[in-house]
Design a protein around this motif. Structure first.
Motif, PDB file in Angstrom:
ATOM      1  N   ALA A   3      17.012 -41.978 -32.153  1.00  0.00           N
ATOM      2  CA  ALA A   3      16.481 -43.159 -31.477  1.00  0.00           C
ATOM      3  C   ALA A   3      14.972 -43.054 -31.320  1.00  0.00           C
ATOM      4  CB  ALA A   3      17.153 -43.335 -30.123  1.00  0.00           C
ATOM      5  N   TYR A   4      14.468 -41.837 -30.962  1.00  0.00           N
ATOM      6  CA  TYR A   4      13.023 -41.645 -30.841  1.00  0.00           C
ATOM      7  C   TYR A   4      12.329 -41.866 -32.196  1.00  0.00           C
ATOM      8  CZ  TYR A   4      14.231 -39.409 -26.388  1.00  0.00           C
ATOM      9  OH  TYR A   4      14.706 -39.140 -25.156  1.00  0.00           O
ATOM     10  N   ARG A   5      12.950 -41.343 -33.244  1.00  0.00           N
ATOM     11  CA  ARG A   5      12.349 -41.490 -34.579  1.00  0.00           C
ATOM     12  C   ARG A   5      12.261 -42.957 -34.982  1.00  0.00           C
ATOM     13  NH1 ARG A   5      15.299 -38.297 -39.215  1.00  0.00           N
ATOM     14  NH2 ARG A   5      14.496 -36.561 -37.963  1.00  0.00           N
ATOM     15  N   ALA A   6      13.295 -43.715 -34.694  1.00  0.00           N
ATOM     16  CA  ALA A   6      13.290 -45.129 -35.037  1.00  0.00           C
ATOM     17  C   ALA A   6      12.293 -45.907 -34.196  1.00  0.00           C
ATOM     18  CB  ALA A   6      14.691 -45.702 -34.882  1.00  0.00           C
ATOM     19  N   SER A   7      12.089 -45.465 -32.925  1.00  0.00           N
ATOM     20  CA  SER A   7      11.195 -46.206 -32.030  1.00  0.00           C
ATOM     21  C   SER A   7       9.728 -45.902 -32.311  1.00  0.00           C
ATOM     22  CB  SER A   7      11.525 -45.868 -30.571  1.00  0.00           C
ATOM     23  OG  SER A   7      12.873 -46.218 -30.278  1.00  0.00           O
ATOM     24  N   LYS A  62       2.154 -44.568 -35.840  1.00  0.00           N
ATOM     25  CA  LYS A  62       1.288 -44.079 -34.772  1.00  0.00           C
ATOM     26  C   LYS A  62       0.806 -45.196 -33.861  1.00  0.00           C
ATOM     27  CE  LYS A  62      -0.466 -40.090 -37.344  1.00  0.00           C
ATOM     28  NZ  LYS A  62      -1.664 -39.426 -37.891  1.00  0.00           N
ATOM     29  N   SER A  63       0.757 -46.380 -34.360  1.00  0.00           N
ATOM     30  CA  SER A  63       0.246 -47.504 -33.561  1.00  0.00           C
ATOM     31  C   SER A  63       1.330 -48.156 -32.704  1.00  0.00           C
ATOM     32  CB  SER A  63      -0.361 -48.562 -34.493  1.00  0.00           C
ATOM     33  OG  SER A  63       0.614 -49.033 -35.406  1.00  0.00           O
ATOM     34  N   ASP A  64       2.565 -47.703 -32.821  1.00  0.00           N
ATOM     35  CA  ASP A  64       3.642 -48.308 -32.019  1.00  0.00           C
ATOM     36  C   ASP A  64       3.432 -47.981 -30.523  1.00  0.00           C
ATOM     37  OD1 ASP A  64       4.717 -49.295 -34.285  1.00  0.00           O
ATOM     38  OD2 ASP A  64       6.253 -47.731 -34.500  1.00  0.00           O
ATOM     39  N   VAL A  65       3.668 -48.953 -29.705  1.00  0.00           N
ATOM     40  CA  VAL A  65       3.528 -48.804 -28.246  1.00  0.00           C
ATOM     41  C   VAL A  65       4.819 -49.269 -27.586  1.00  0.00           C
ATOM     42  CG1 VAL A  65       2.259 -49.491 -26.181  1.00  0.00           C
ATOM     43  CG2 VAL A  65       1.034 -49.104 -28.334  1.00  0.00           C
ATOM     44  N   MET A  66       5.319 -48.517 -26.611  1.00  0.00           N
ATOM     45  CA  MET A  66       6.537 -48.898 -25.893  1.00  0.00           C
ATOM     46  C   MET A  66       6.308 -48.657 -24.398  1.00  0.00           C
ATOM     47  SD  MET A  66      10.420 -47.445 -26.321  1.00  0.00           S
ATOM     48  CE  MET A  66      10.528 -48.109 -27.972  1.00  0.00           C
ATOM     49  N   ASP A  69      17.242 -43.543 -18.832  1.00  0.00           N
ATOM     50  CA  ASP A  69      18.070 -42.656 -19.640  1.00  0.00           C
ATOM     51  C   ASP A  69      17.513 -42.440 -21.045  1.00  0.00           C
ATOM     52  OD1 ASP A  69      19.793 -42.350 -17.558  1.00  0.00           O
ATOM     53  OD2 ASP A  69      21.204 -43.920 -18.241  1.00  0.00           O
ATOM     54  N   PHE A  70      16.602 -43.315 -21.496  1.00  0.00           N
ATOM     55  CA  PHE A  70      16.057 -43.196 -22.845  1.00  0.00           C
ATOM     56  C   PHE A  70      15.286 -41.898 -23.030  1.00  0.00           C
ATOM     57  CE2 PHE A  70      12.803 -44.131 -26.050  1.00  0.00           C
ATOM     58  CZ  PHE A  70      13.628 -44.435 -27.126  1.00  0.00           C
ATOM     59  N   PHE A  71      14.612 -41.451 -21.921  1.00  0.00           N
ATOM     60  CA  PHE A  71      13.805 -40.236 -21.997  1.00  0.00           C
ATOM     61  C   PHE A  71      14.560 -39.017 -21.433  1.00  0.00           C
ATOM     62  CE2 PHE A  71      10.553 -43.550 -22.021  1.00  0.00           C
ATOM     63  CZ  PHE A  71       9.845 -43.179 -23.158  1.00  0.00           C
ATOM     64  N   LYS A  72      15.857 -39.135 -21.308  1.00  0.00           N
ATOM     65  CA  LYS A  72      16.652 -38.050 -20.755  1.00  0.00           C
ATOM     66  C   LYS A  72      16.509 -36.782 -21.584  1.00  0.00           C
ATOM     67  CE  LYS A  72      21.380 -36.920 -19.386  1.00  0.00           C
ATOM     68  NZ  LYS A  72      22.783 -37.400 -19.309  1.00  0.00           N
TER      69      LYS A  72
END
Length: 295
Positions: A260-264, A268-272, A279-282
């Motif tokens: 999921a992290y790899r897809a998100s 390098k310019s992606d921002v979330m 739970d996403f950062f669990k």
């Protein structure tokens, strides 16, 4: 000296007299002996011959070999369907009766040819007018030549000659007819060419349509087979994943988080913007806090 001169003069006179009474007949000639302007004898055998000295007897030679007579500048002839043709012909002839030949033509062969030429032309014209163009050009060409020979037989005897052969060298339309025939042939060839082009285009379209159809069928079958193989591969992969993840559920959960992290964060310019406590950062919290990971 006078006696010797007389002897020499007598010898020369005797030689001249002998030369005027002797002549040689060649194998290729007839020798016609004239006596006071009348034909006395025709000699056909070659060799040395004797005659009286001139003016009592003279000798004229006629060629006994086969002669060729070509058609002069001819006028058009009309066939049975009123088509105008120009025909070039050739006649082979030879002298068979020297006396008759001389009585009718003299000793000049050209006189006989000048008289024979219009007779040949008339005989050929009679044969052509009974036939159509096709017959004259091909199917009855031999019959035309044979008919001309038969018509010339009687006239040839009166000339003292024999017609050995008659040949048609060339048959052509007159100029105005030739132009019309060429135009008609050109039009016919263009029509045939257009028909062939139309047939070729239709066959080409048919072949291209069939090729396109086969291409679509091949692509569809290949896509179907690919999807089938892909589905079978995905099923096997899912089975392998399920088996592997079933053995270690915590690792399975960790692996899914990494995916999921790899897809998100692919670029390098992606921002979330997400709550760090979600739970996403669990998995990240567990990686950074050993105490949390043990819990």
């Amino acid at each position: 000296m006078n006696k010797i001169g007389m002897i020499v003069a007598g010898a020369l006179l005797a030689l001249m007299l002998a030369a005027s009474t002797l002549f040689v007949v060649n194998q290729k000639d007839f020798a016609v002996v004239y006596a006071l302007g009348e034909i006395k004898e025709v000699i056909t055998t070659p060799g040395l011959k004797f005659k009286l000295p001139p003016p009592f007897q003279n000798v004229v030679f006629l060629d006994r070999r086969v002669q060729s007579l070509d058609s002069p500048e001819t006028r058009p002839m009309f066939t049975a369907e009123k088509k105008s043709l120009v025909i070039d012909w050739l006649v082979k002839w030879r002298i068979t009766d020297p006396k008759q030949f001389i009585r009718n033509n003299g000793v000049d062969v050209r006189n006989a040819e000048n008289r024979l030429s219009p007779i040949v032309q008339a005989a050929l014209n009679e044969e052509v007018t009974k036939r159509d163009v096709r017959a004259v050009l091909s199917t009855e060409r031999d019959k035309v030549m044979q008919g001309v020979m038969r018509r010339l037989a009687d006239d040839a005897k009166s000339f003292g000659i024999e017609v050995v052969d008659v040949r048609i060298k060339r048959v052509d339309f007159s100029v105005n007819i030739t132009d019309a025939v060429y135009r008609r042939m050109e039009s016919e060839r263009k029509r045939v060419a257009n028909e062939l082009r139309s047939t070729g285009n239709a066959e080409g379209e048919k072949i291209r349509a069939d090729a396109d159809k086969q291409r679509e069928v091949i692509i569809a079958e290949a896509y179907r087979d690919a999807q089938k193989i892909k589905g079978e591969g995905d099923a096997k992969a899912s089975a392998l994943y399920a088996d592997a993840f079933g053995r270690d559920p915590q690792f399975a959960e960790f692996y899914r988080s990494l995916e999921a992290y790899r897809a998100s964060f692919r670029n390098k310019s992606d921002v979330m913007v997400v709550d760090p406590g979600s739970d996403f950062f669990k998995a990240m919290r567990g990686a950074g806090n050993p105490g949390s990971a043990k819990k």
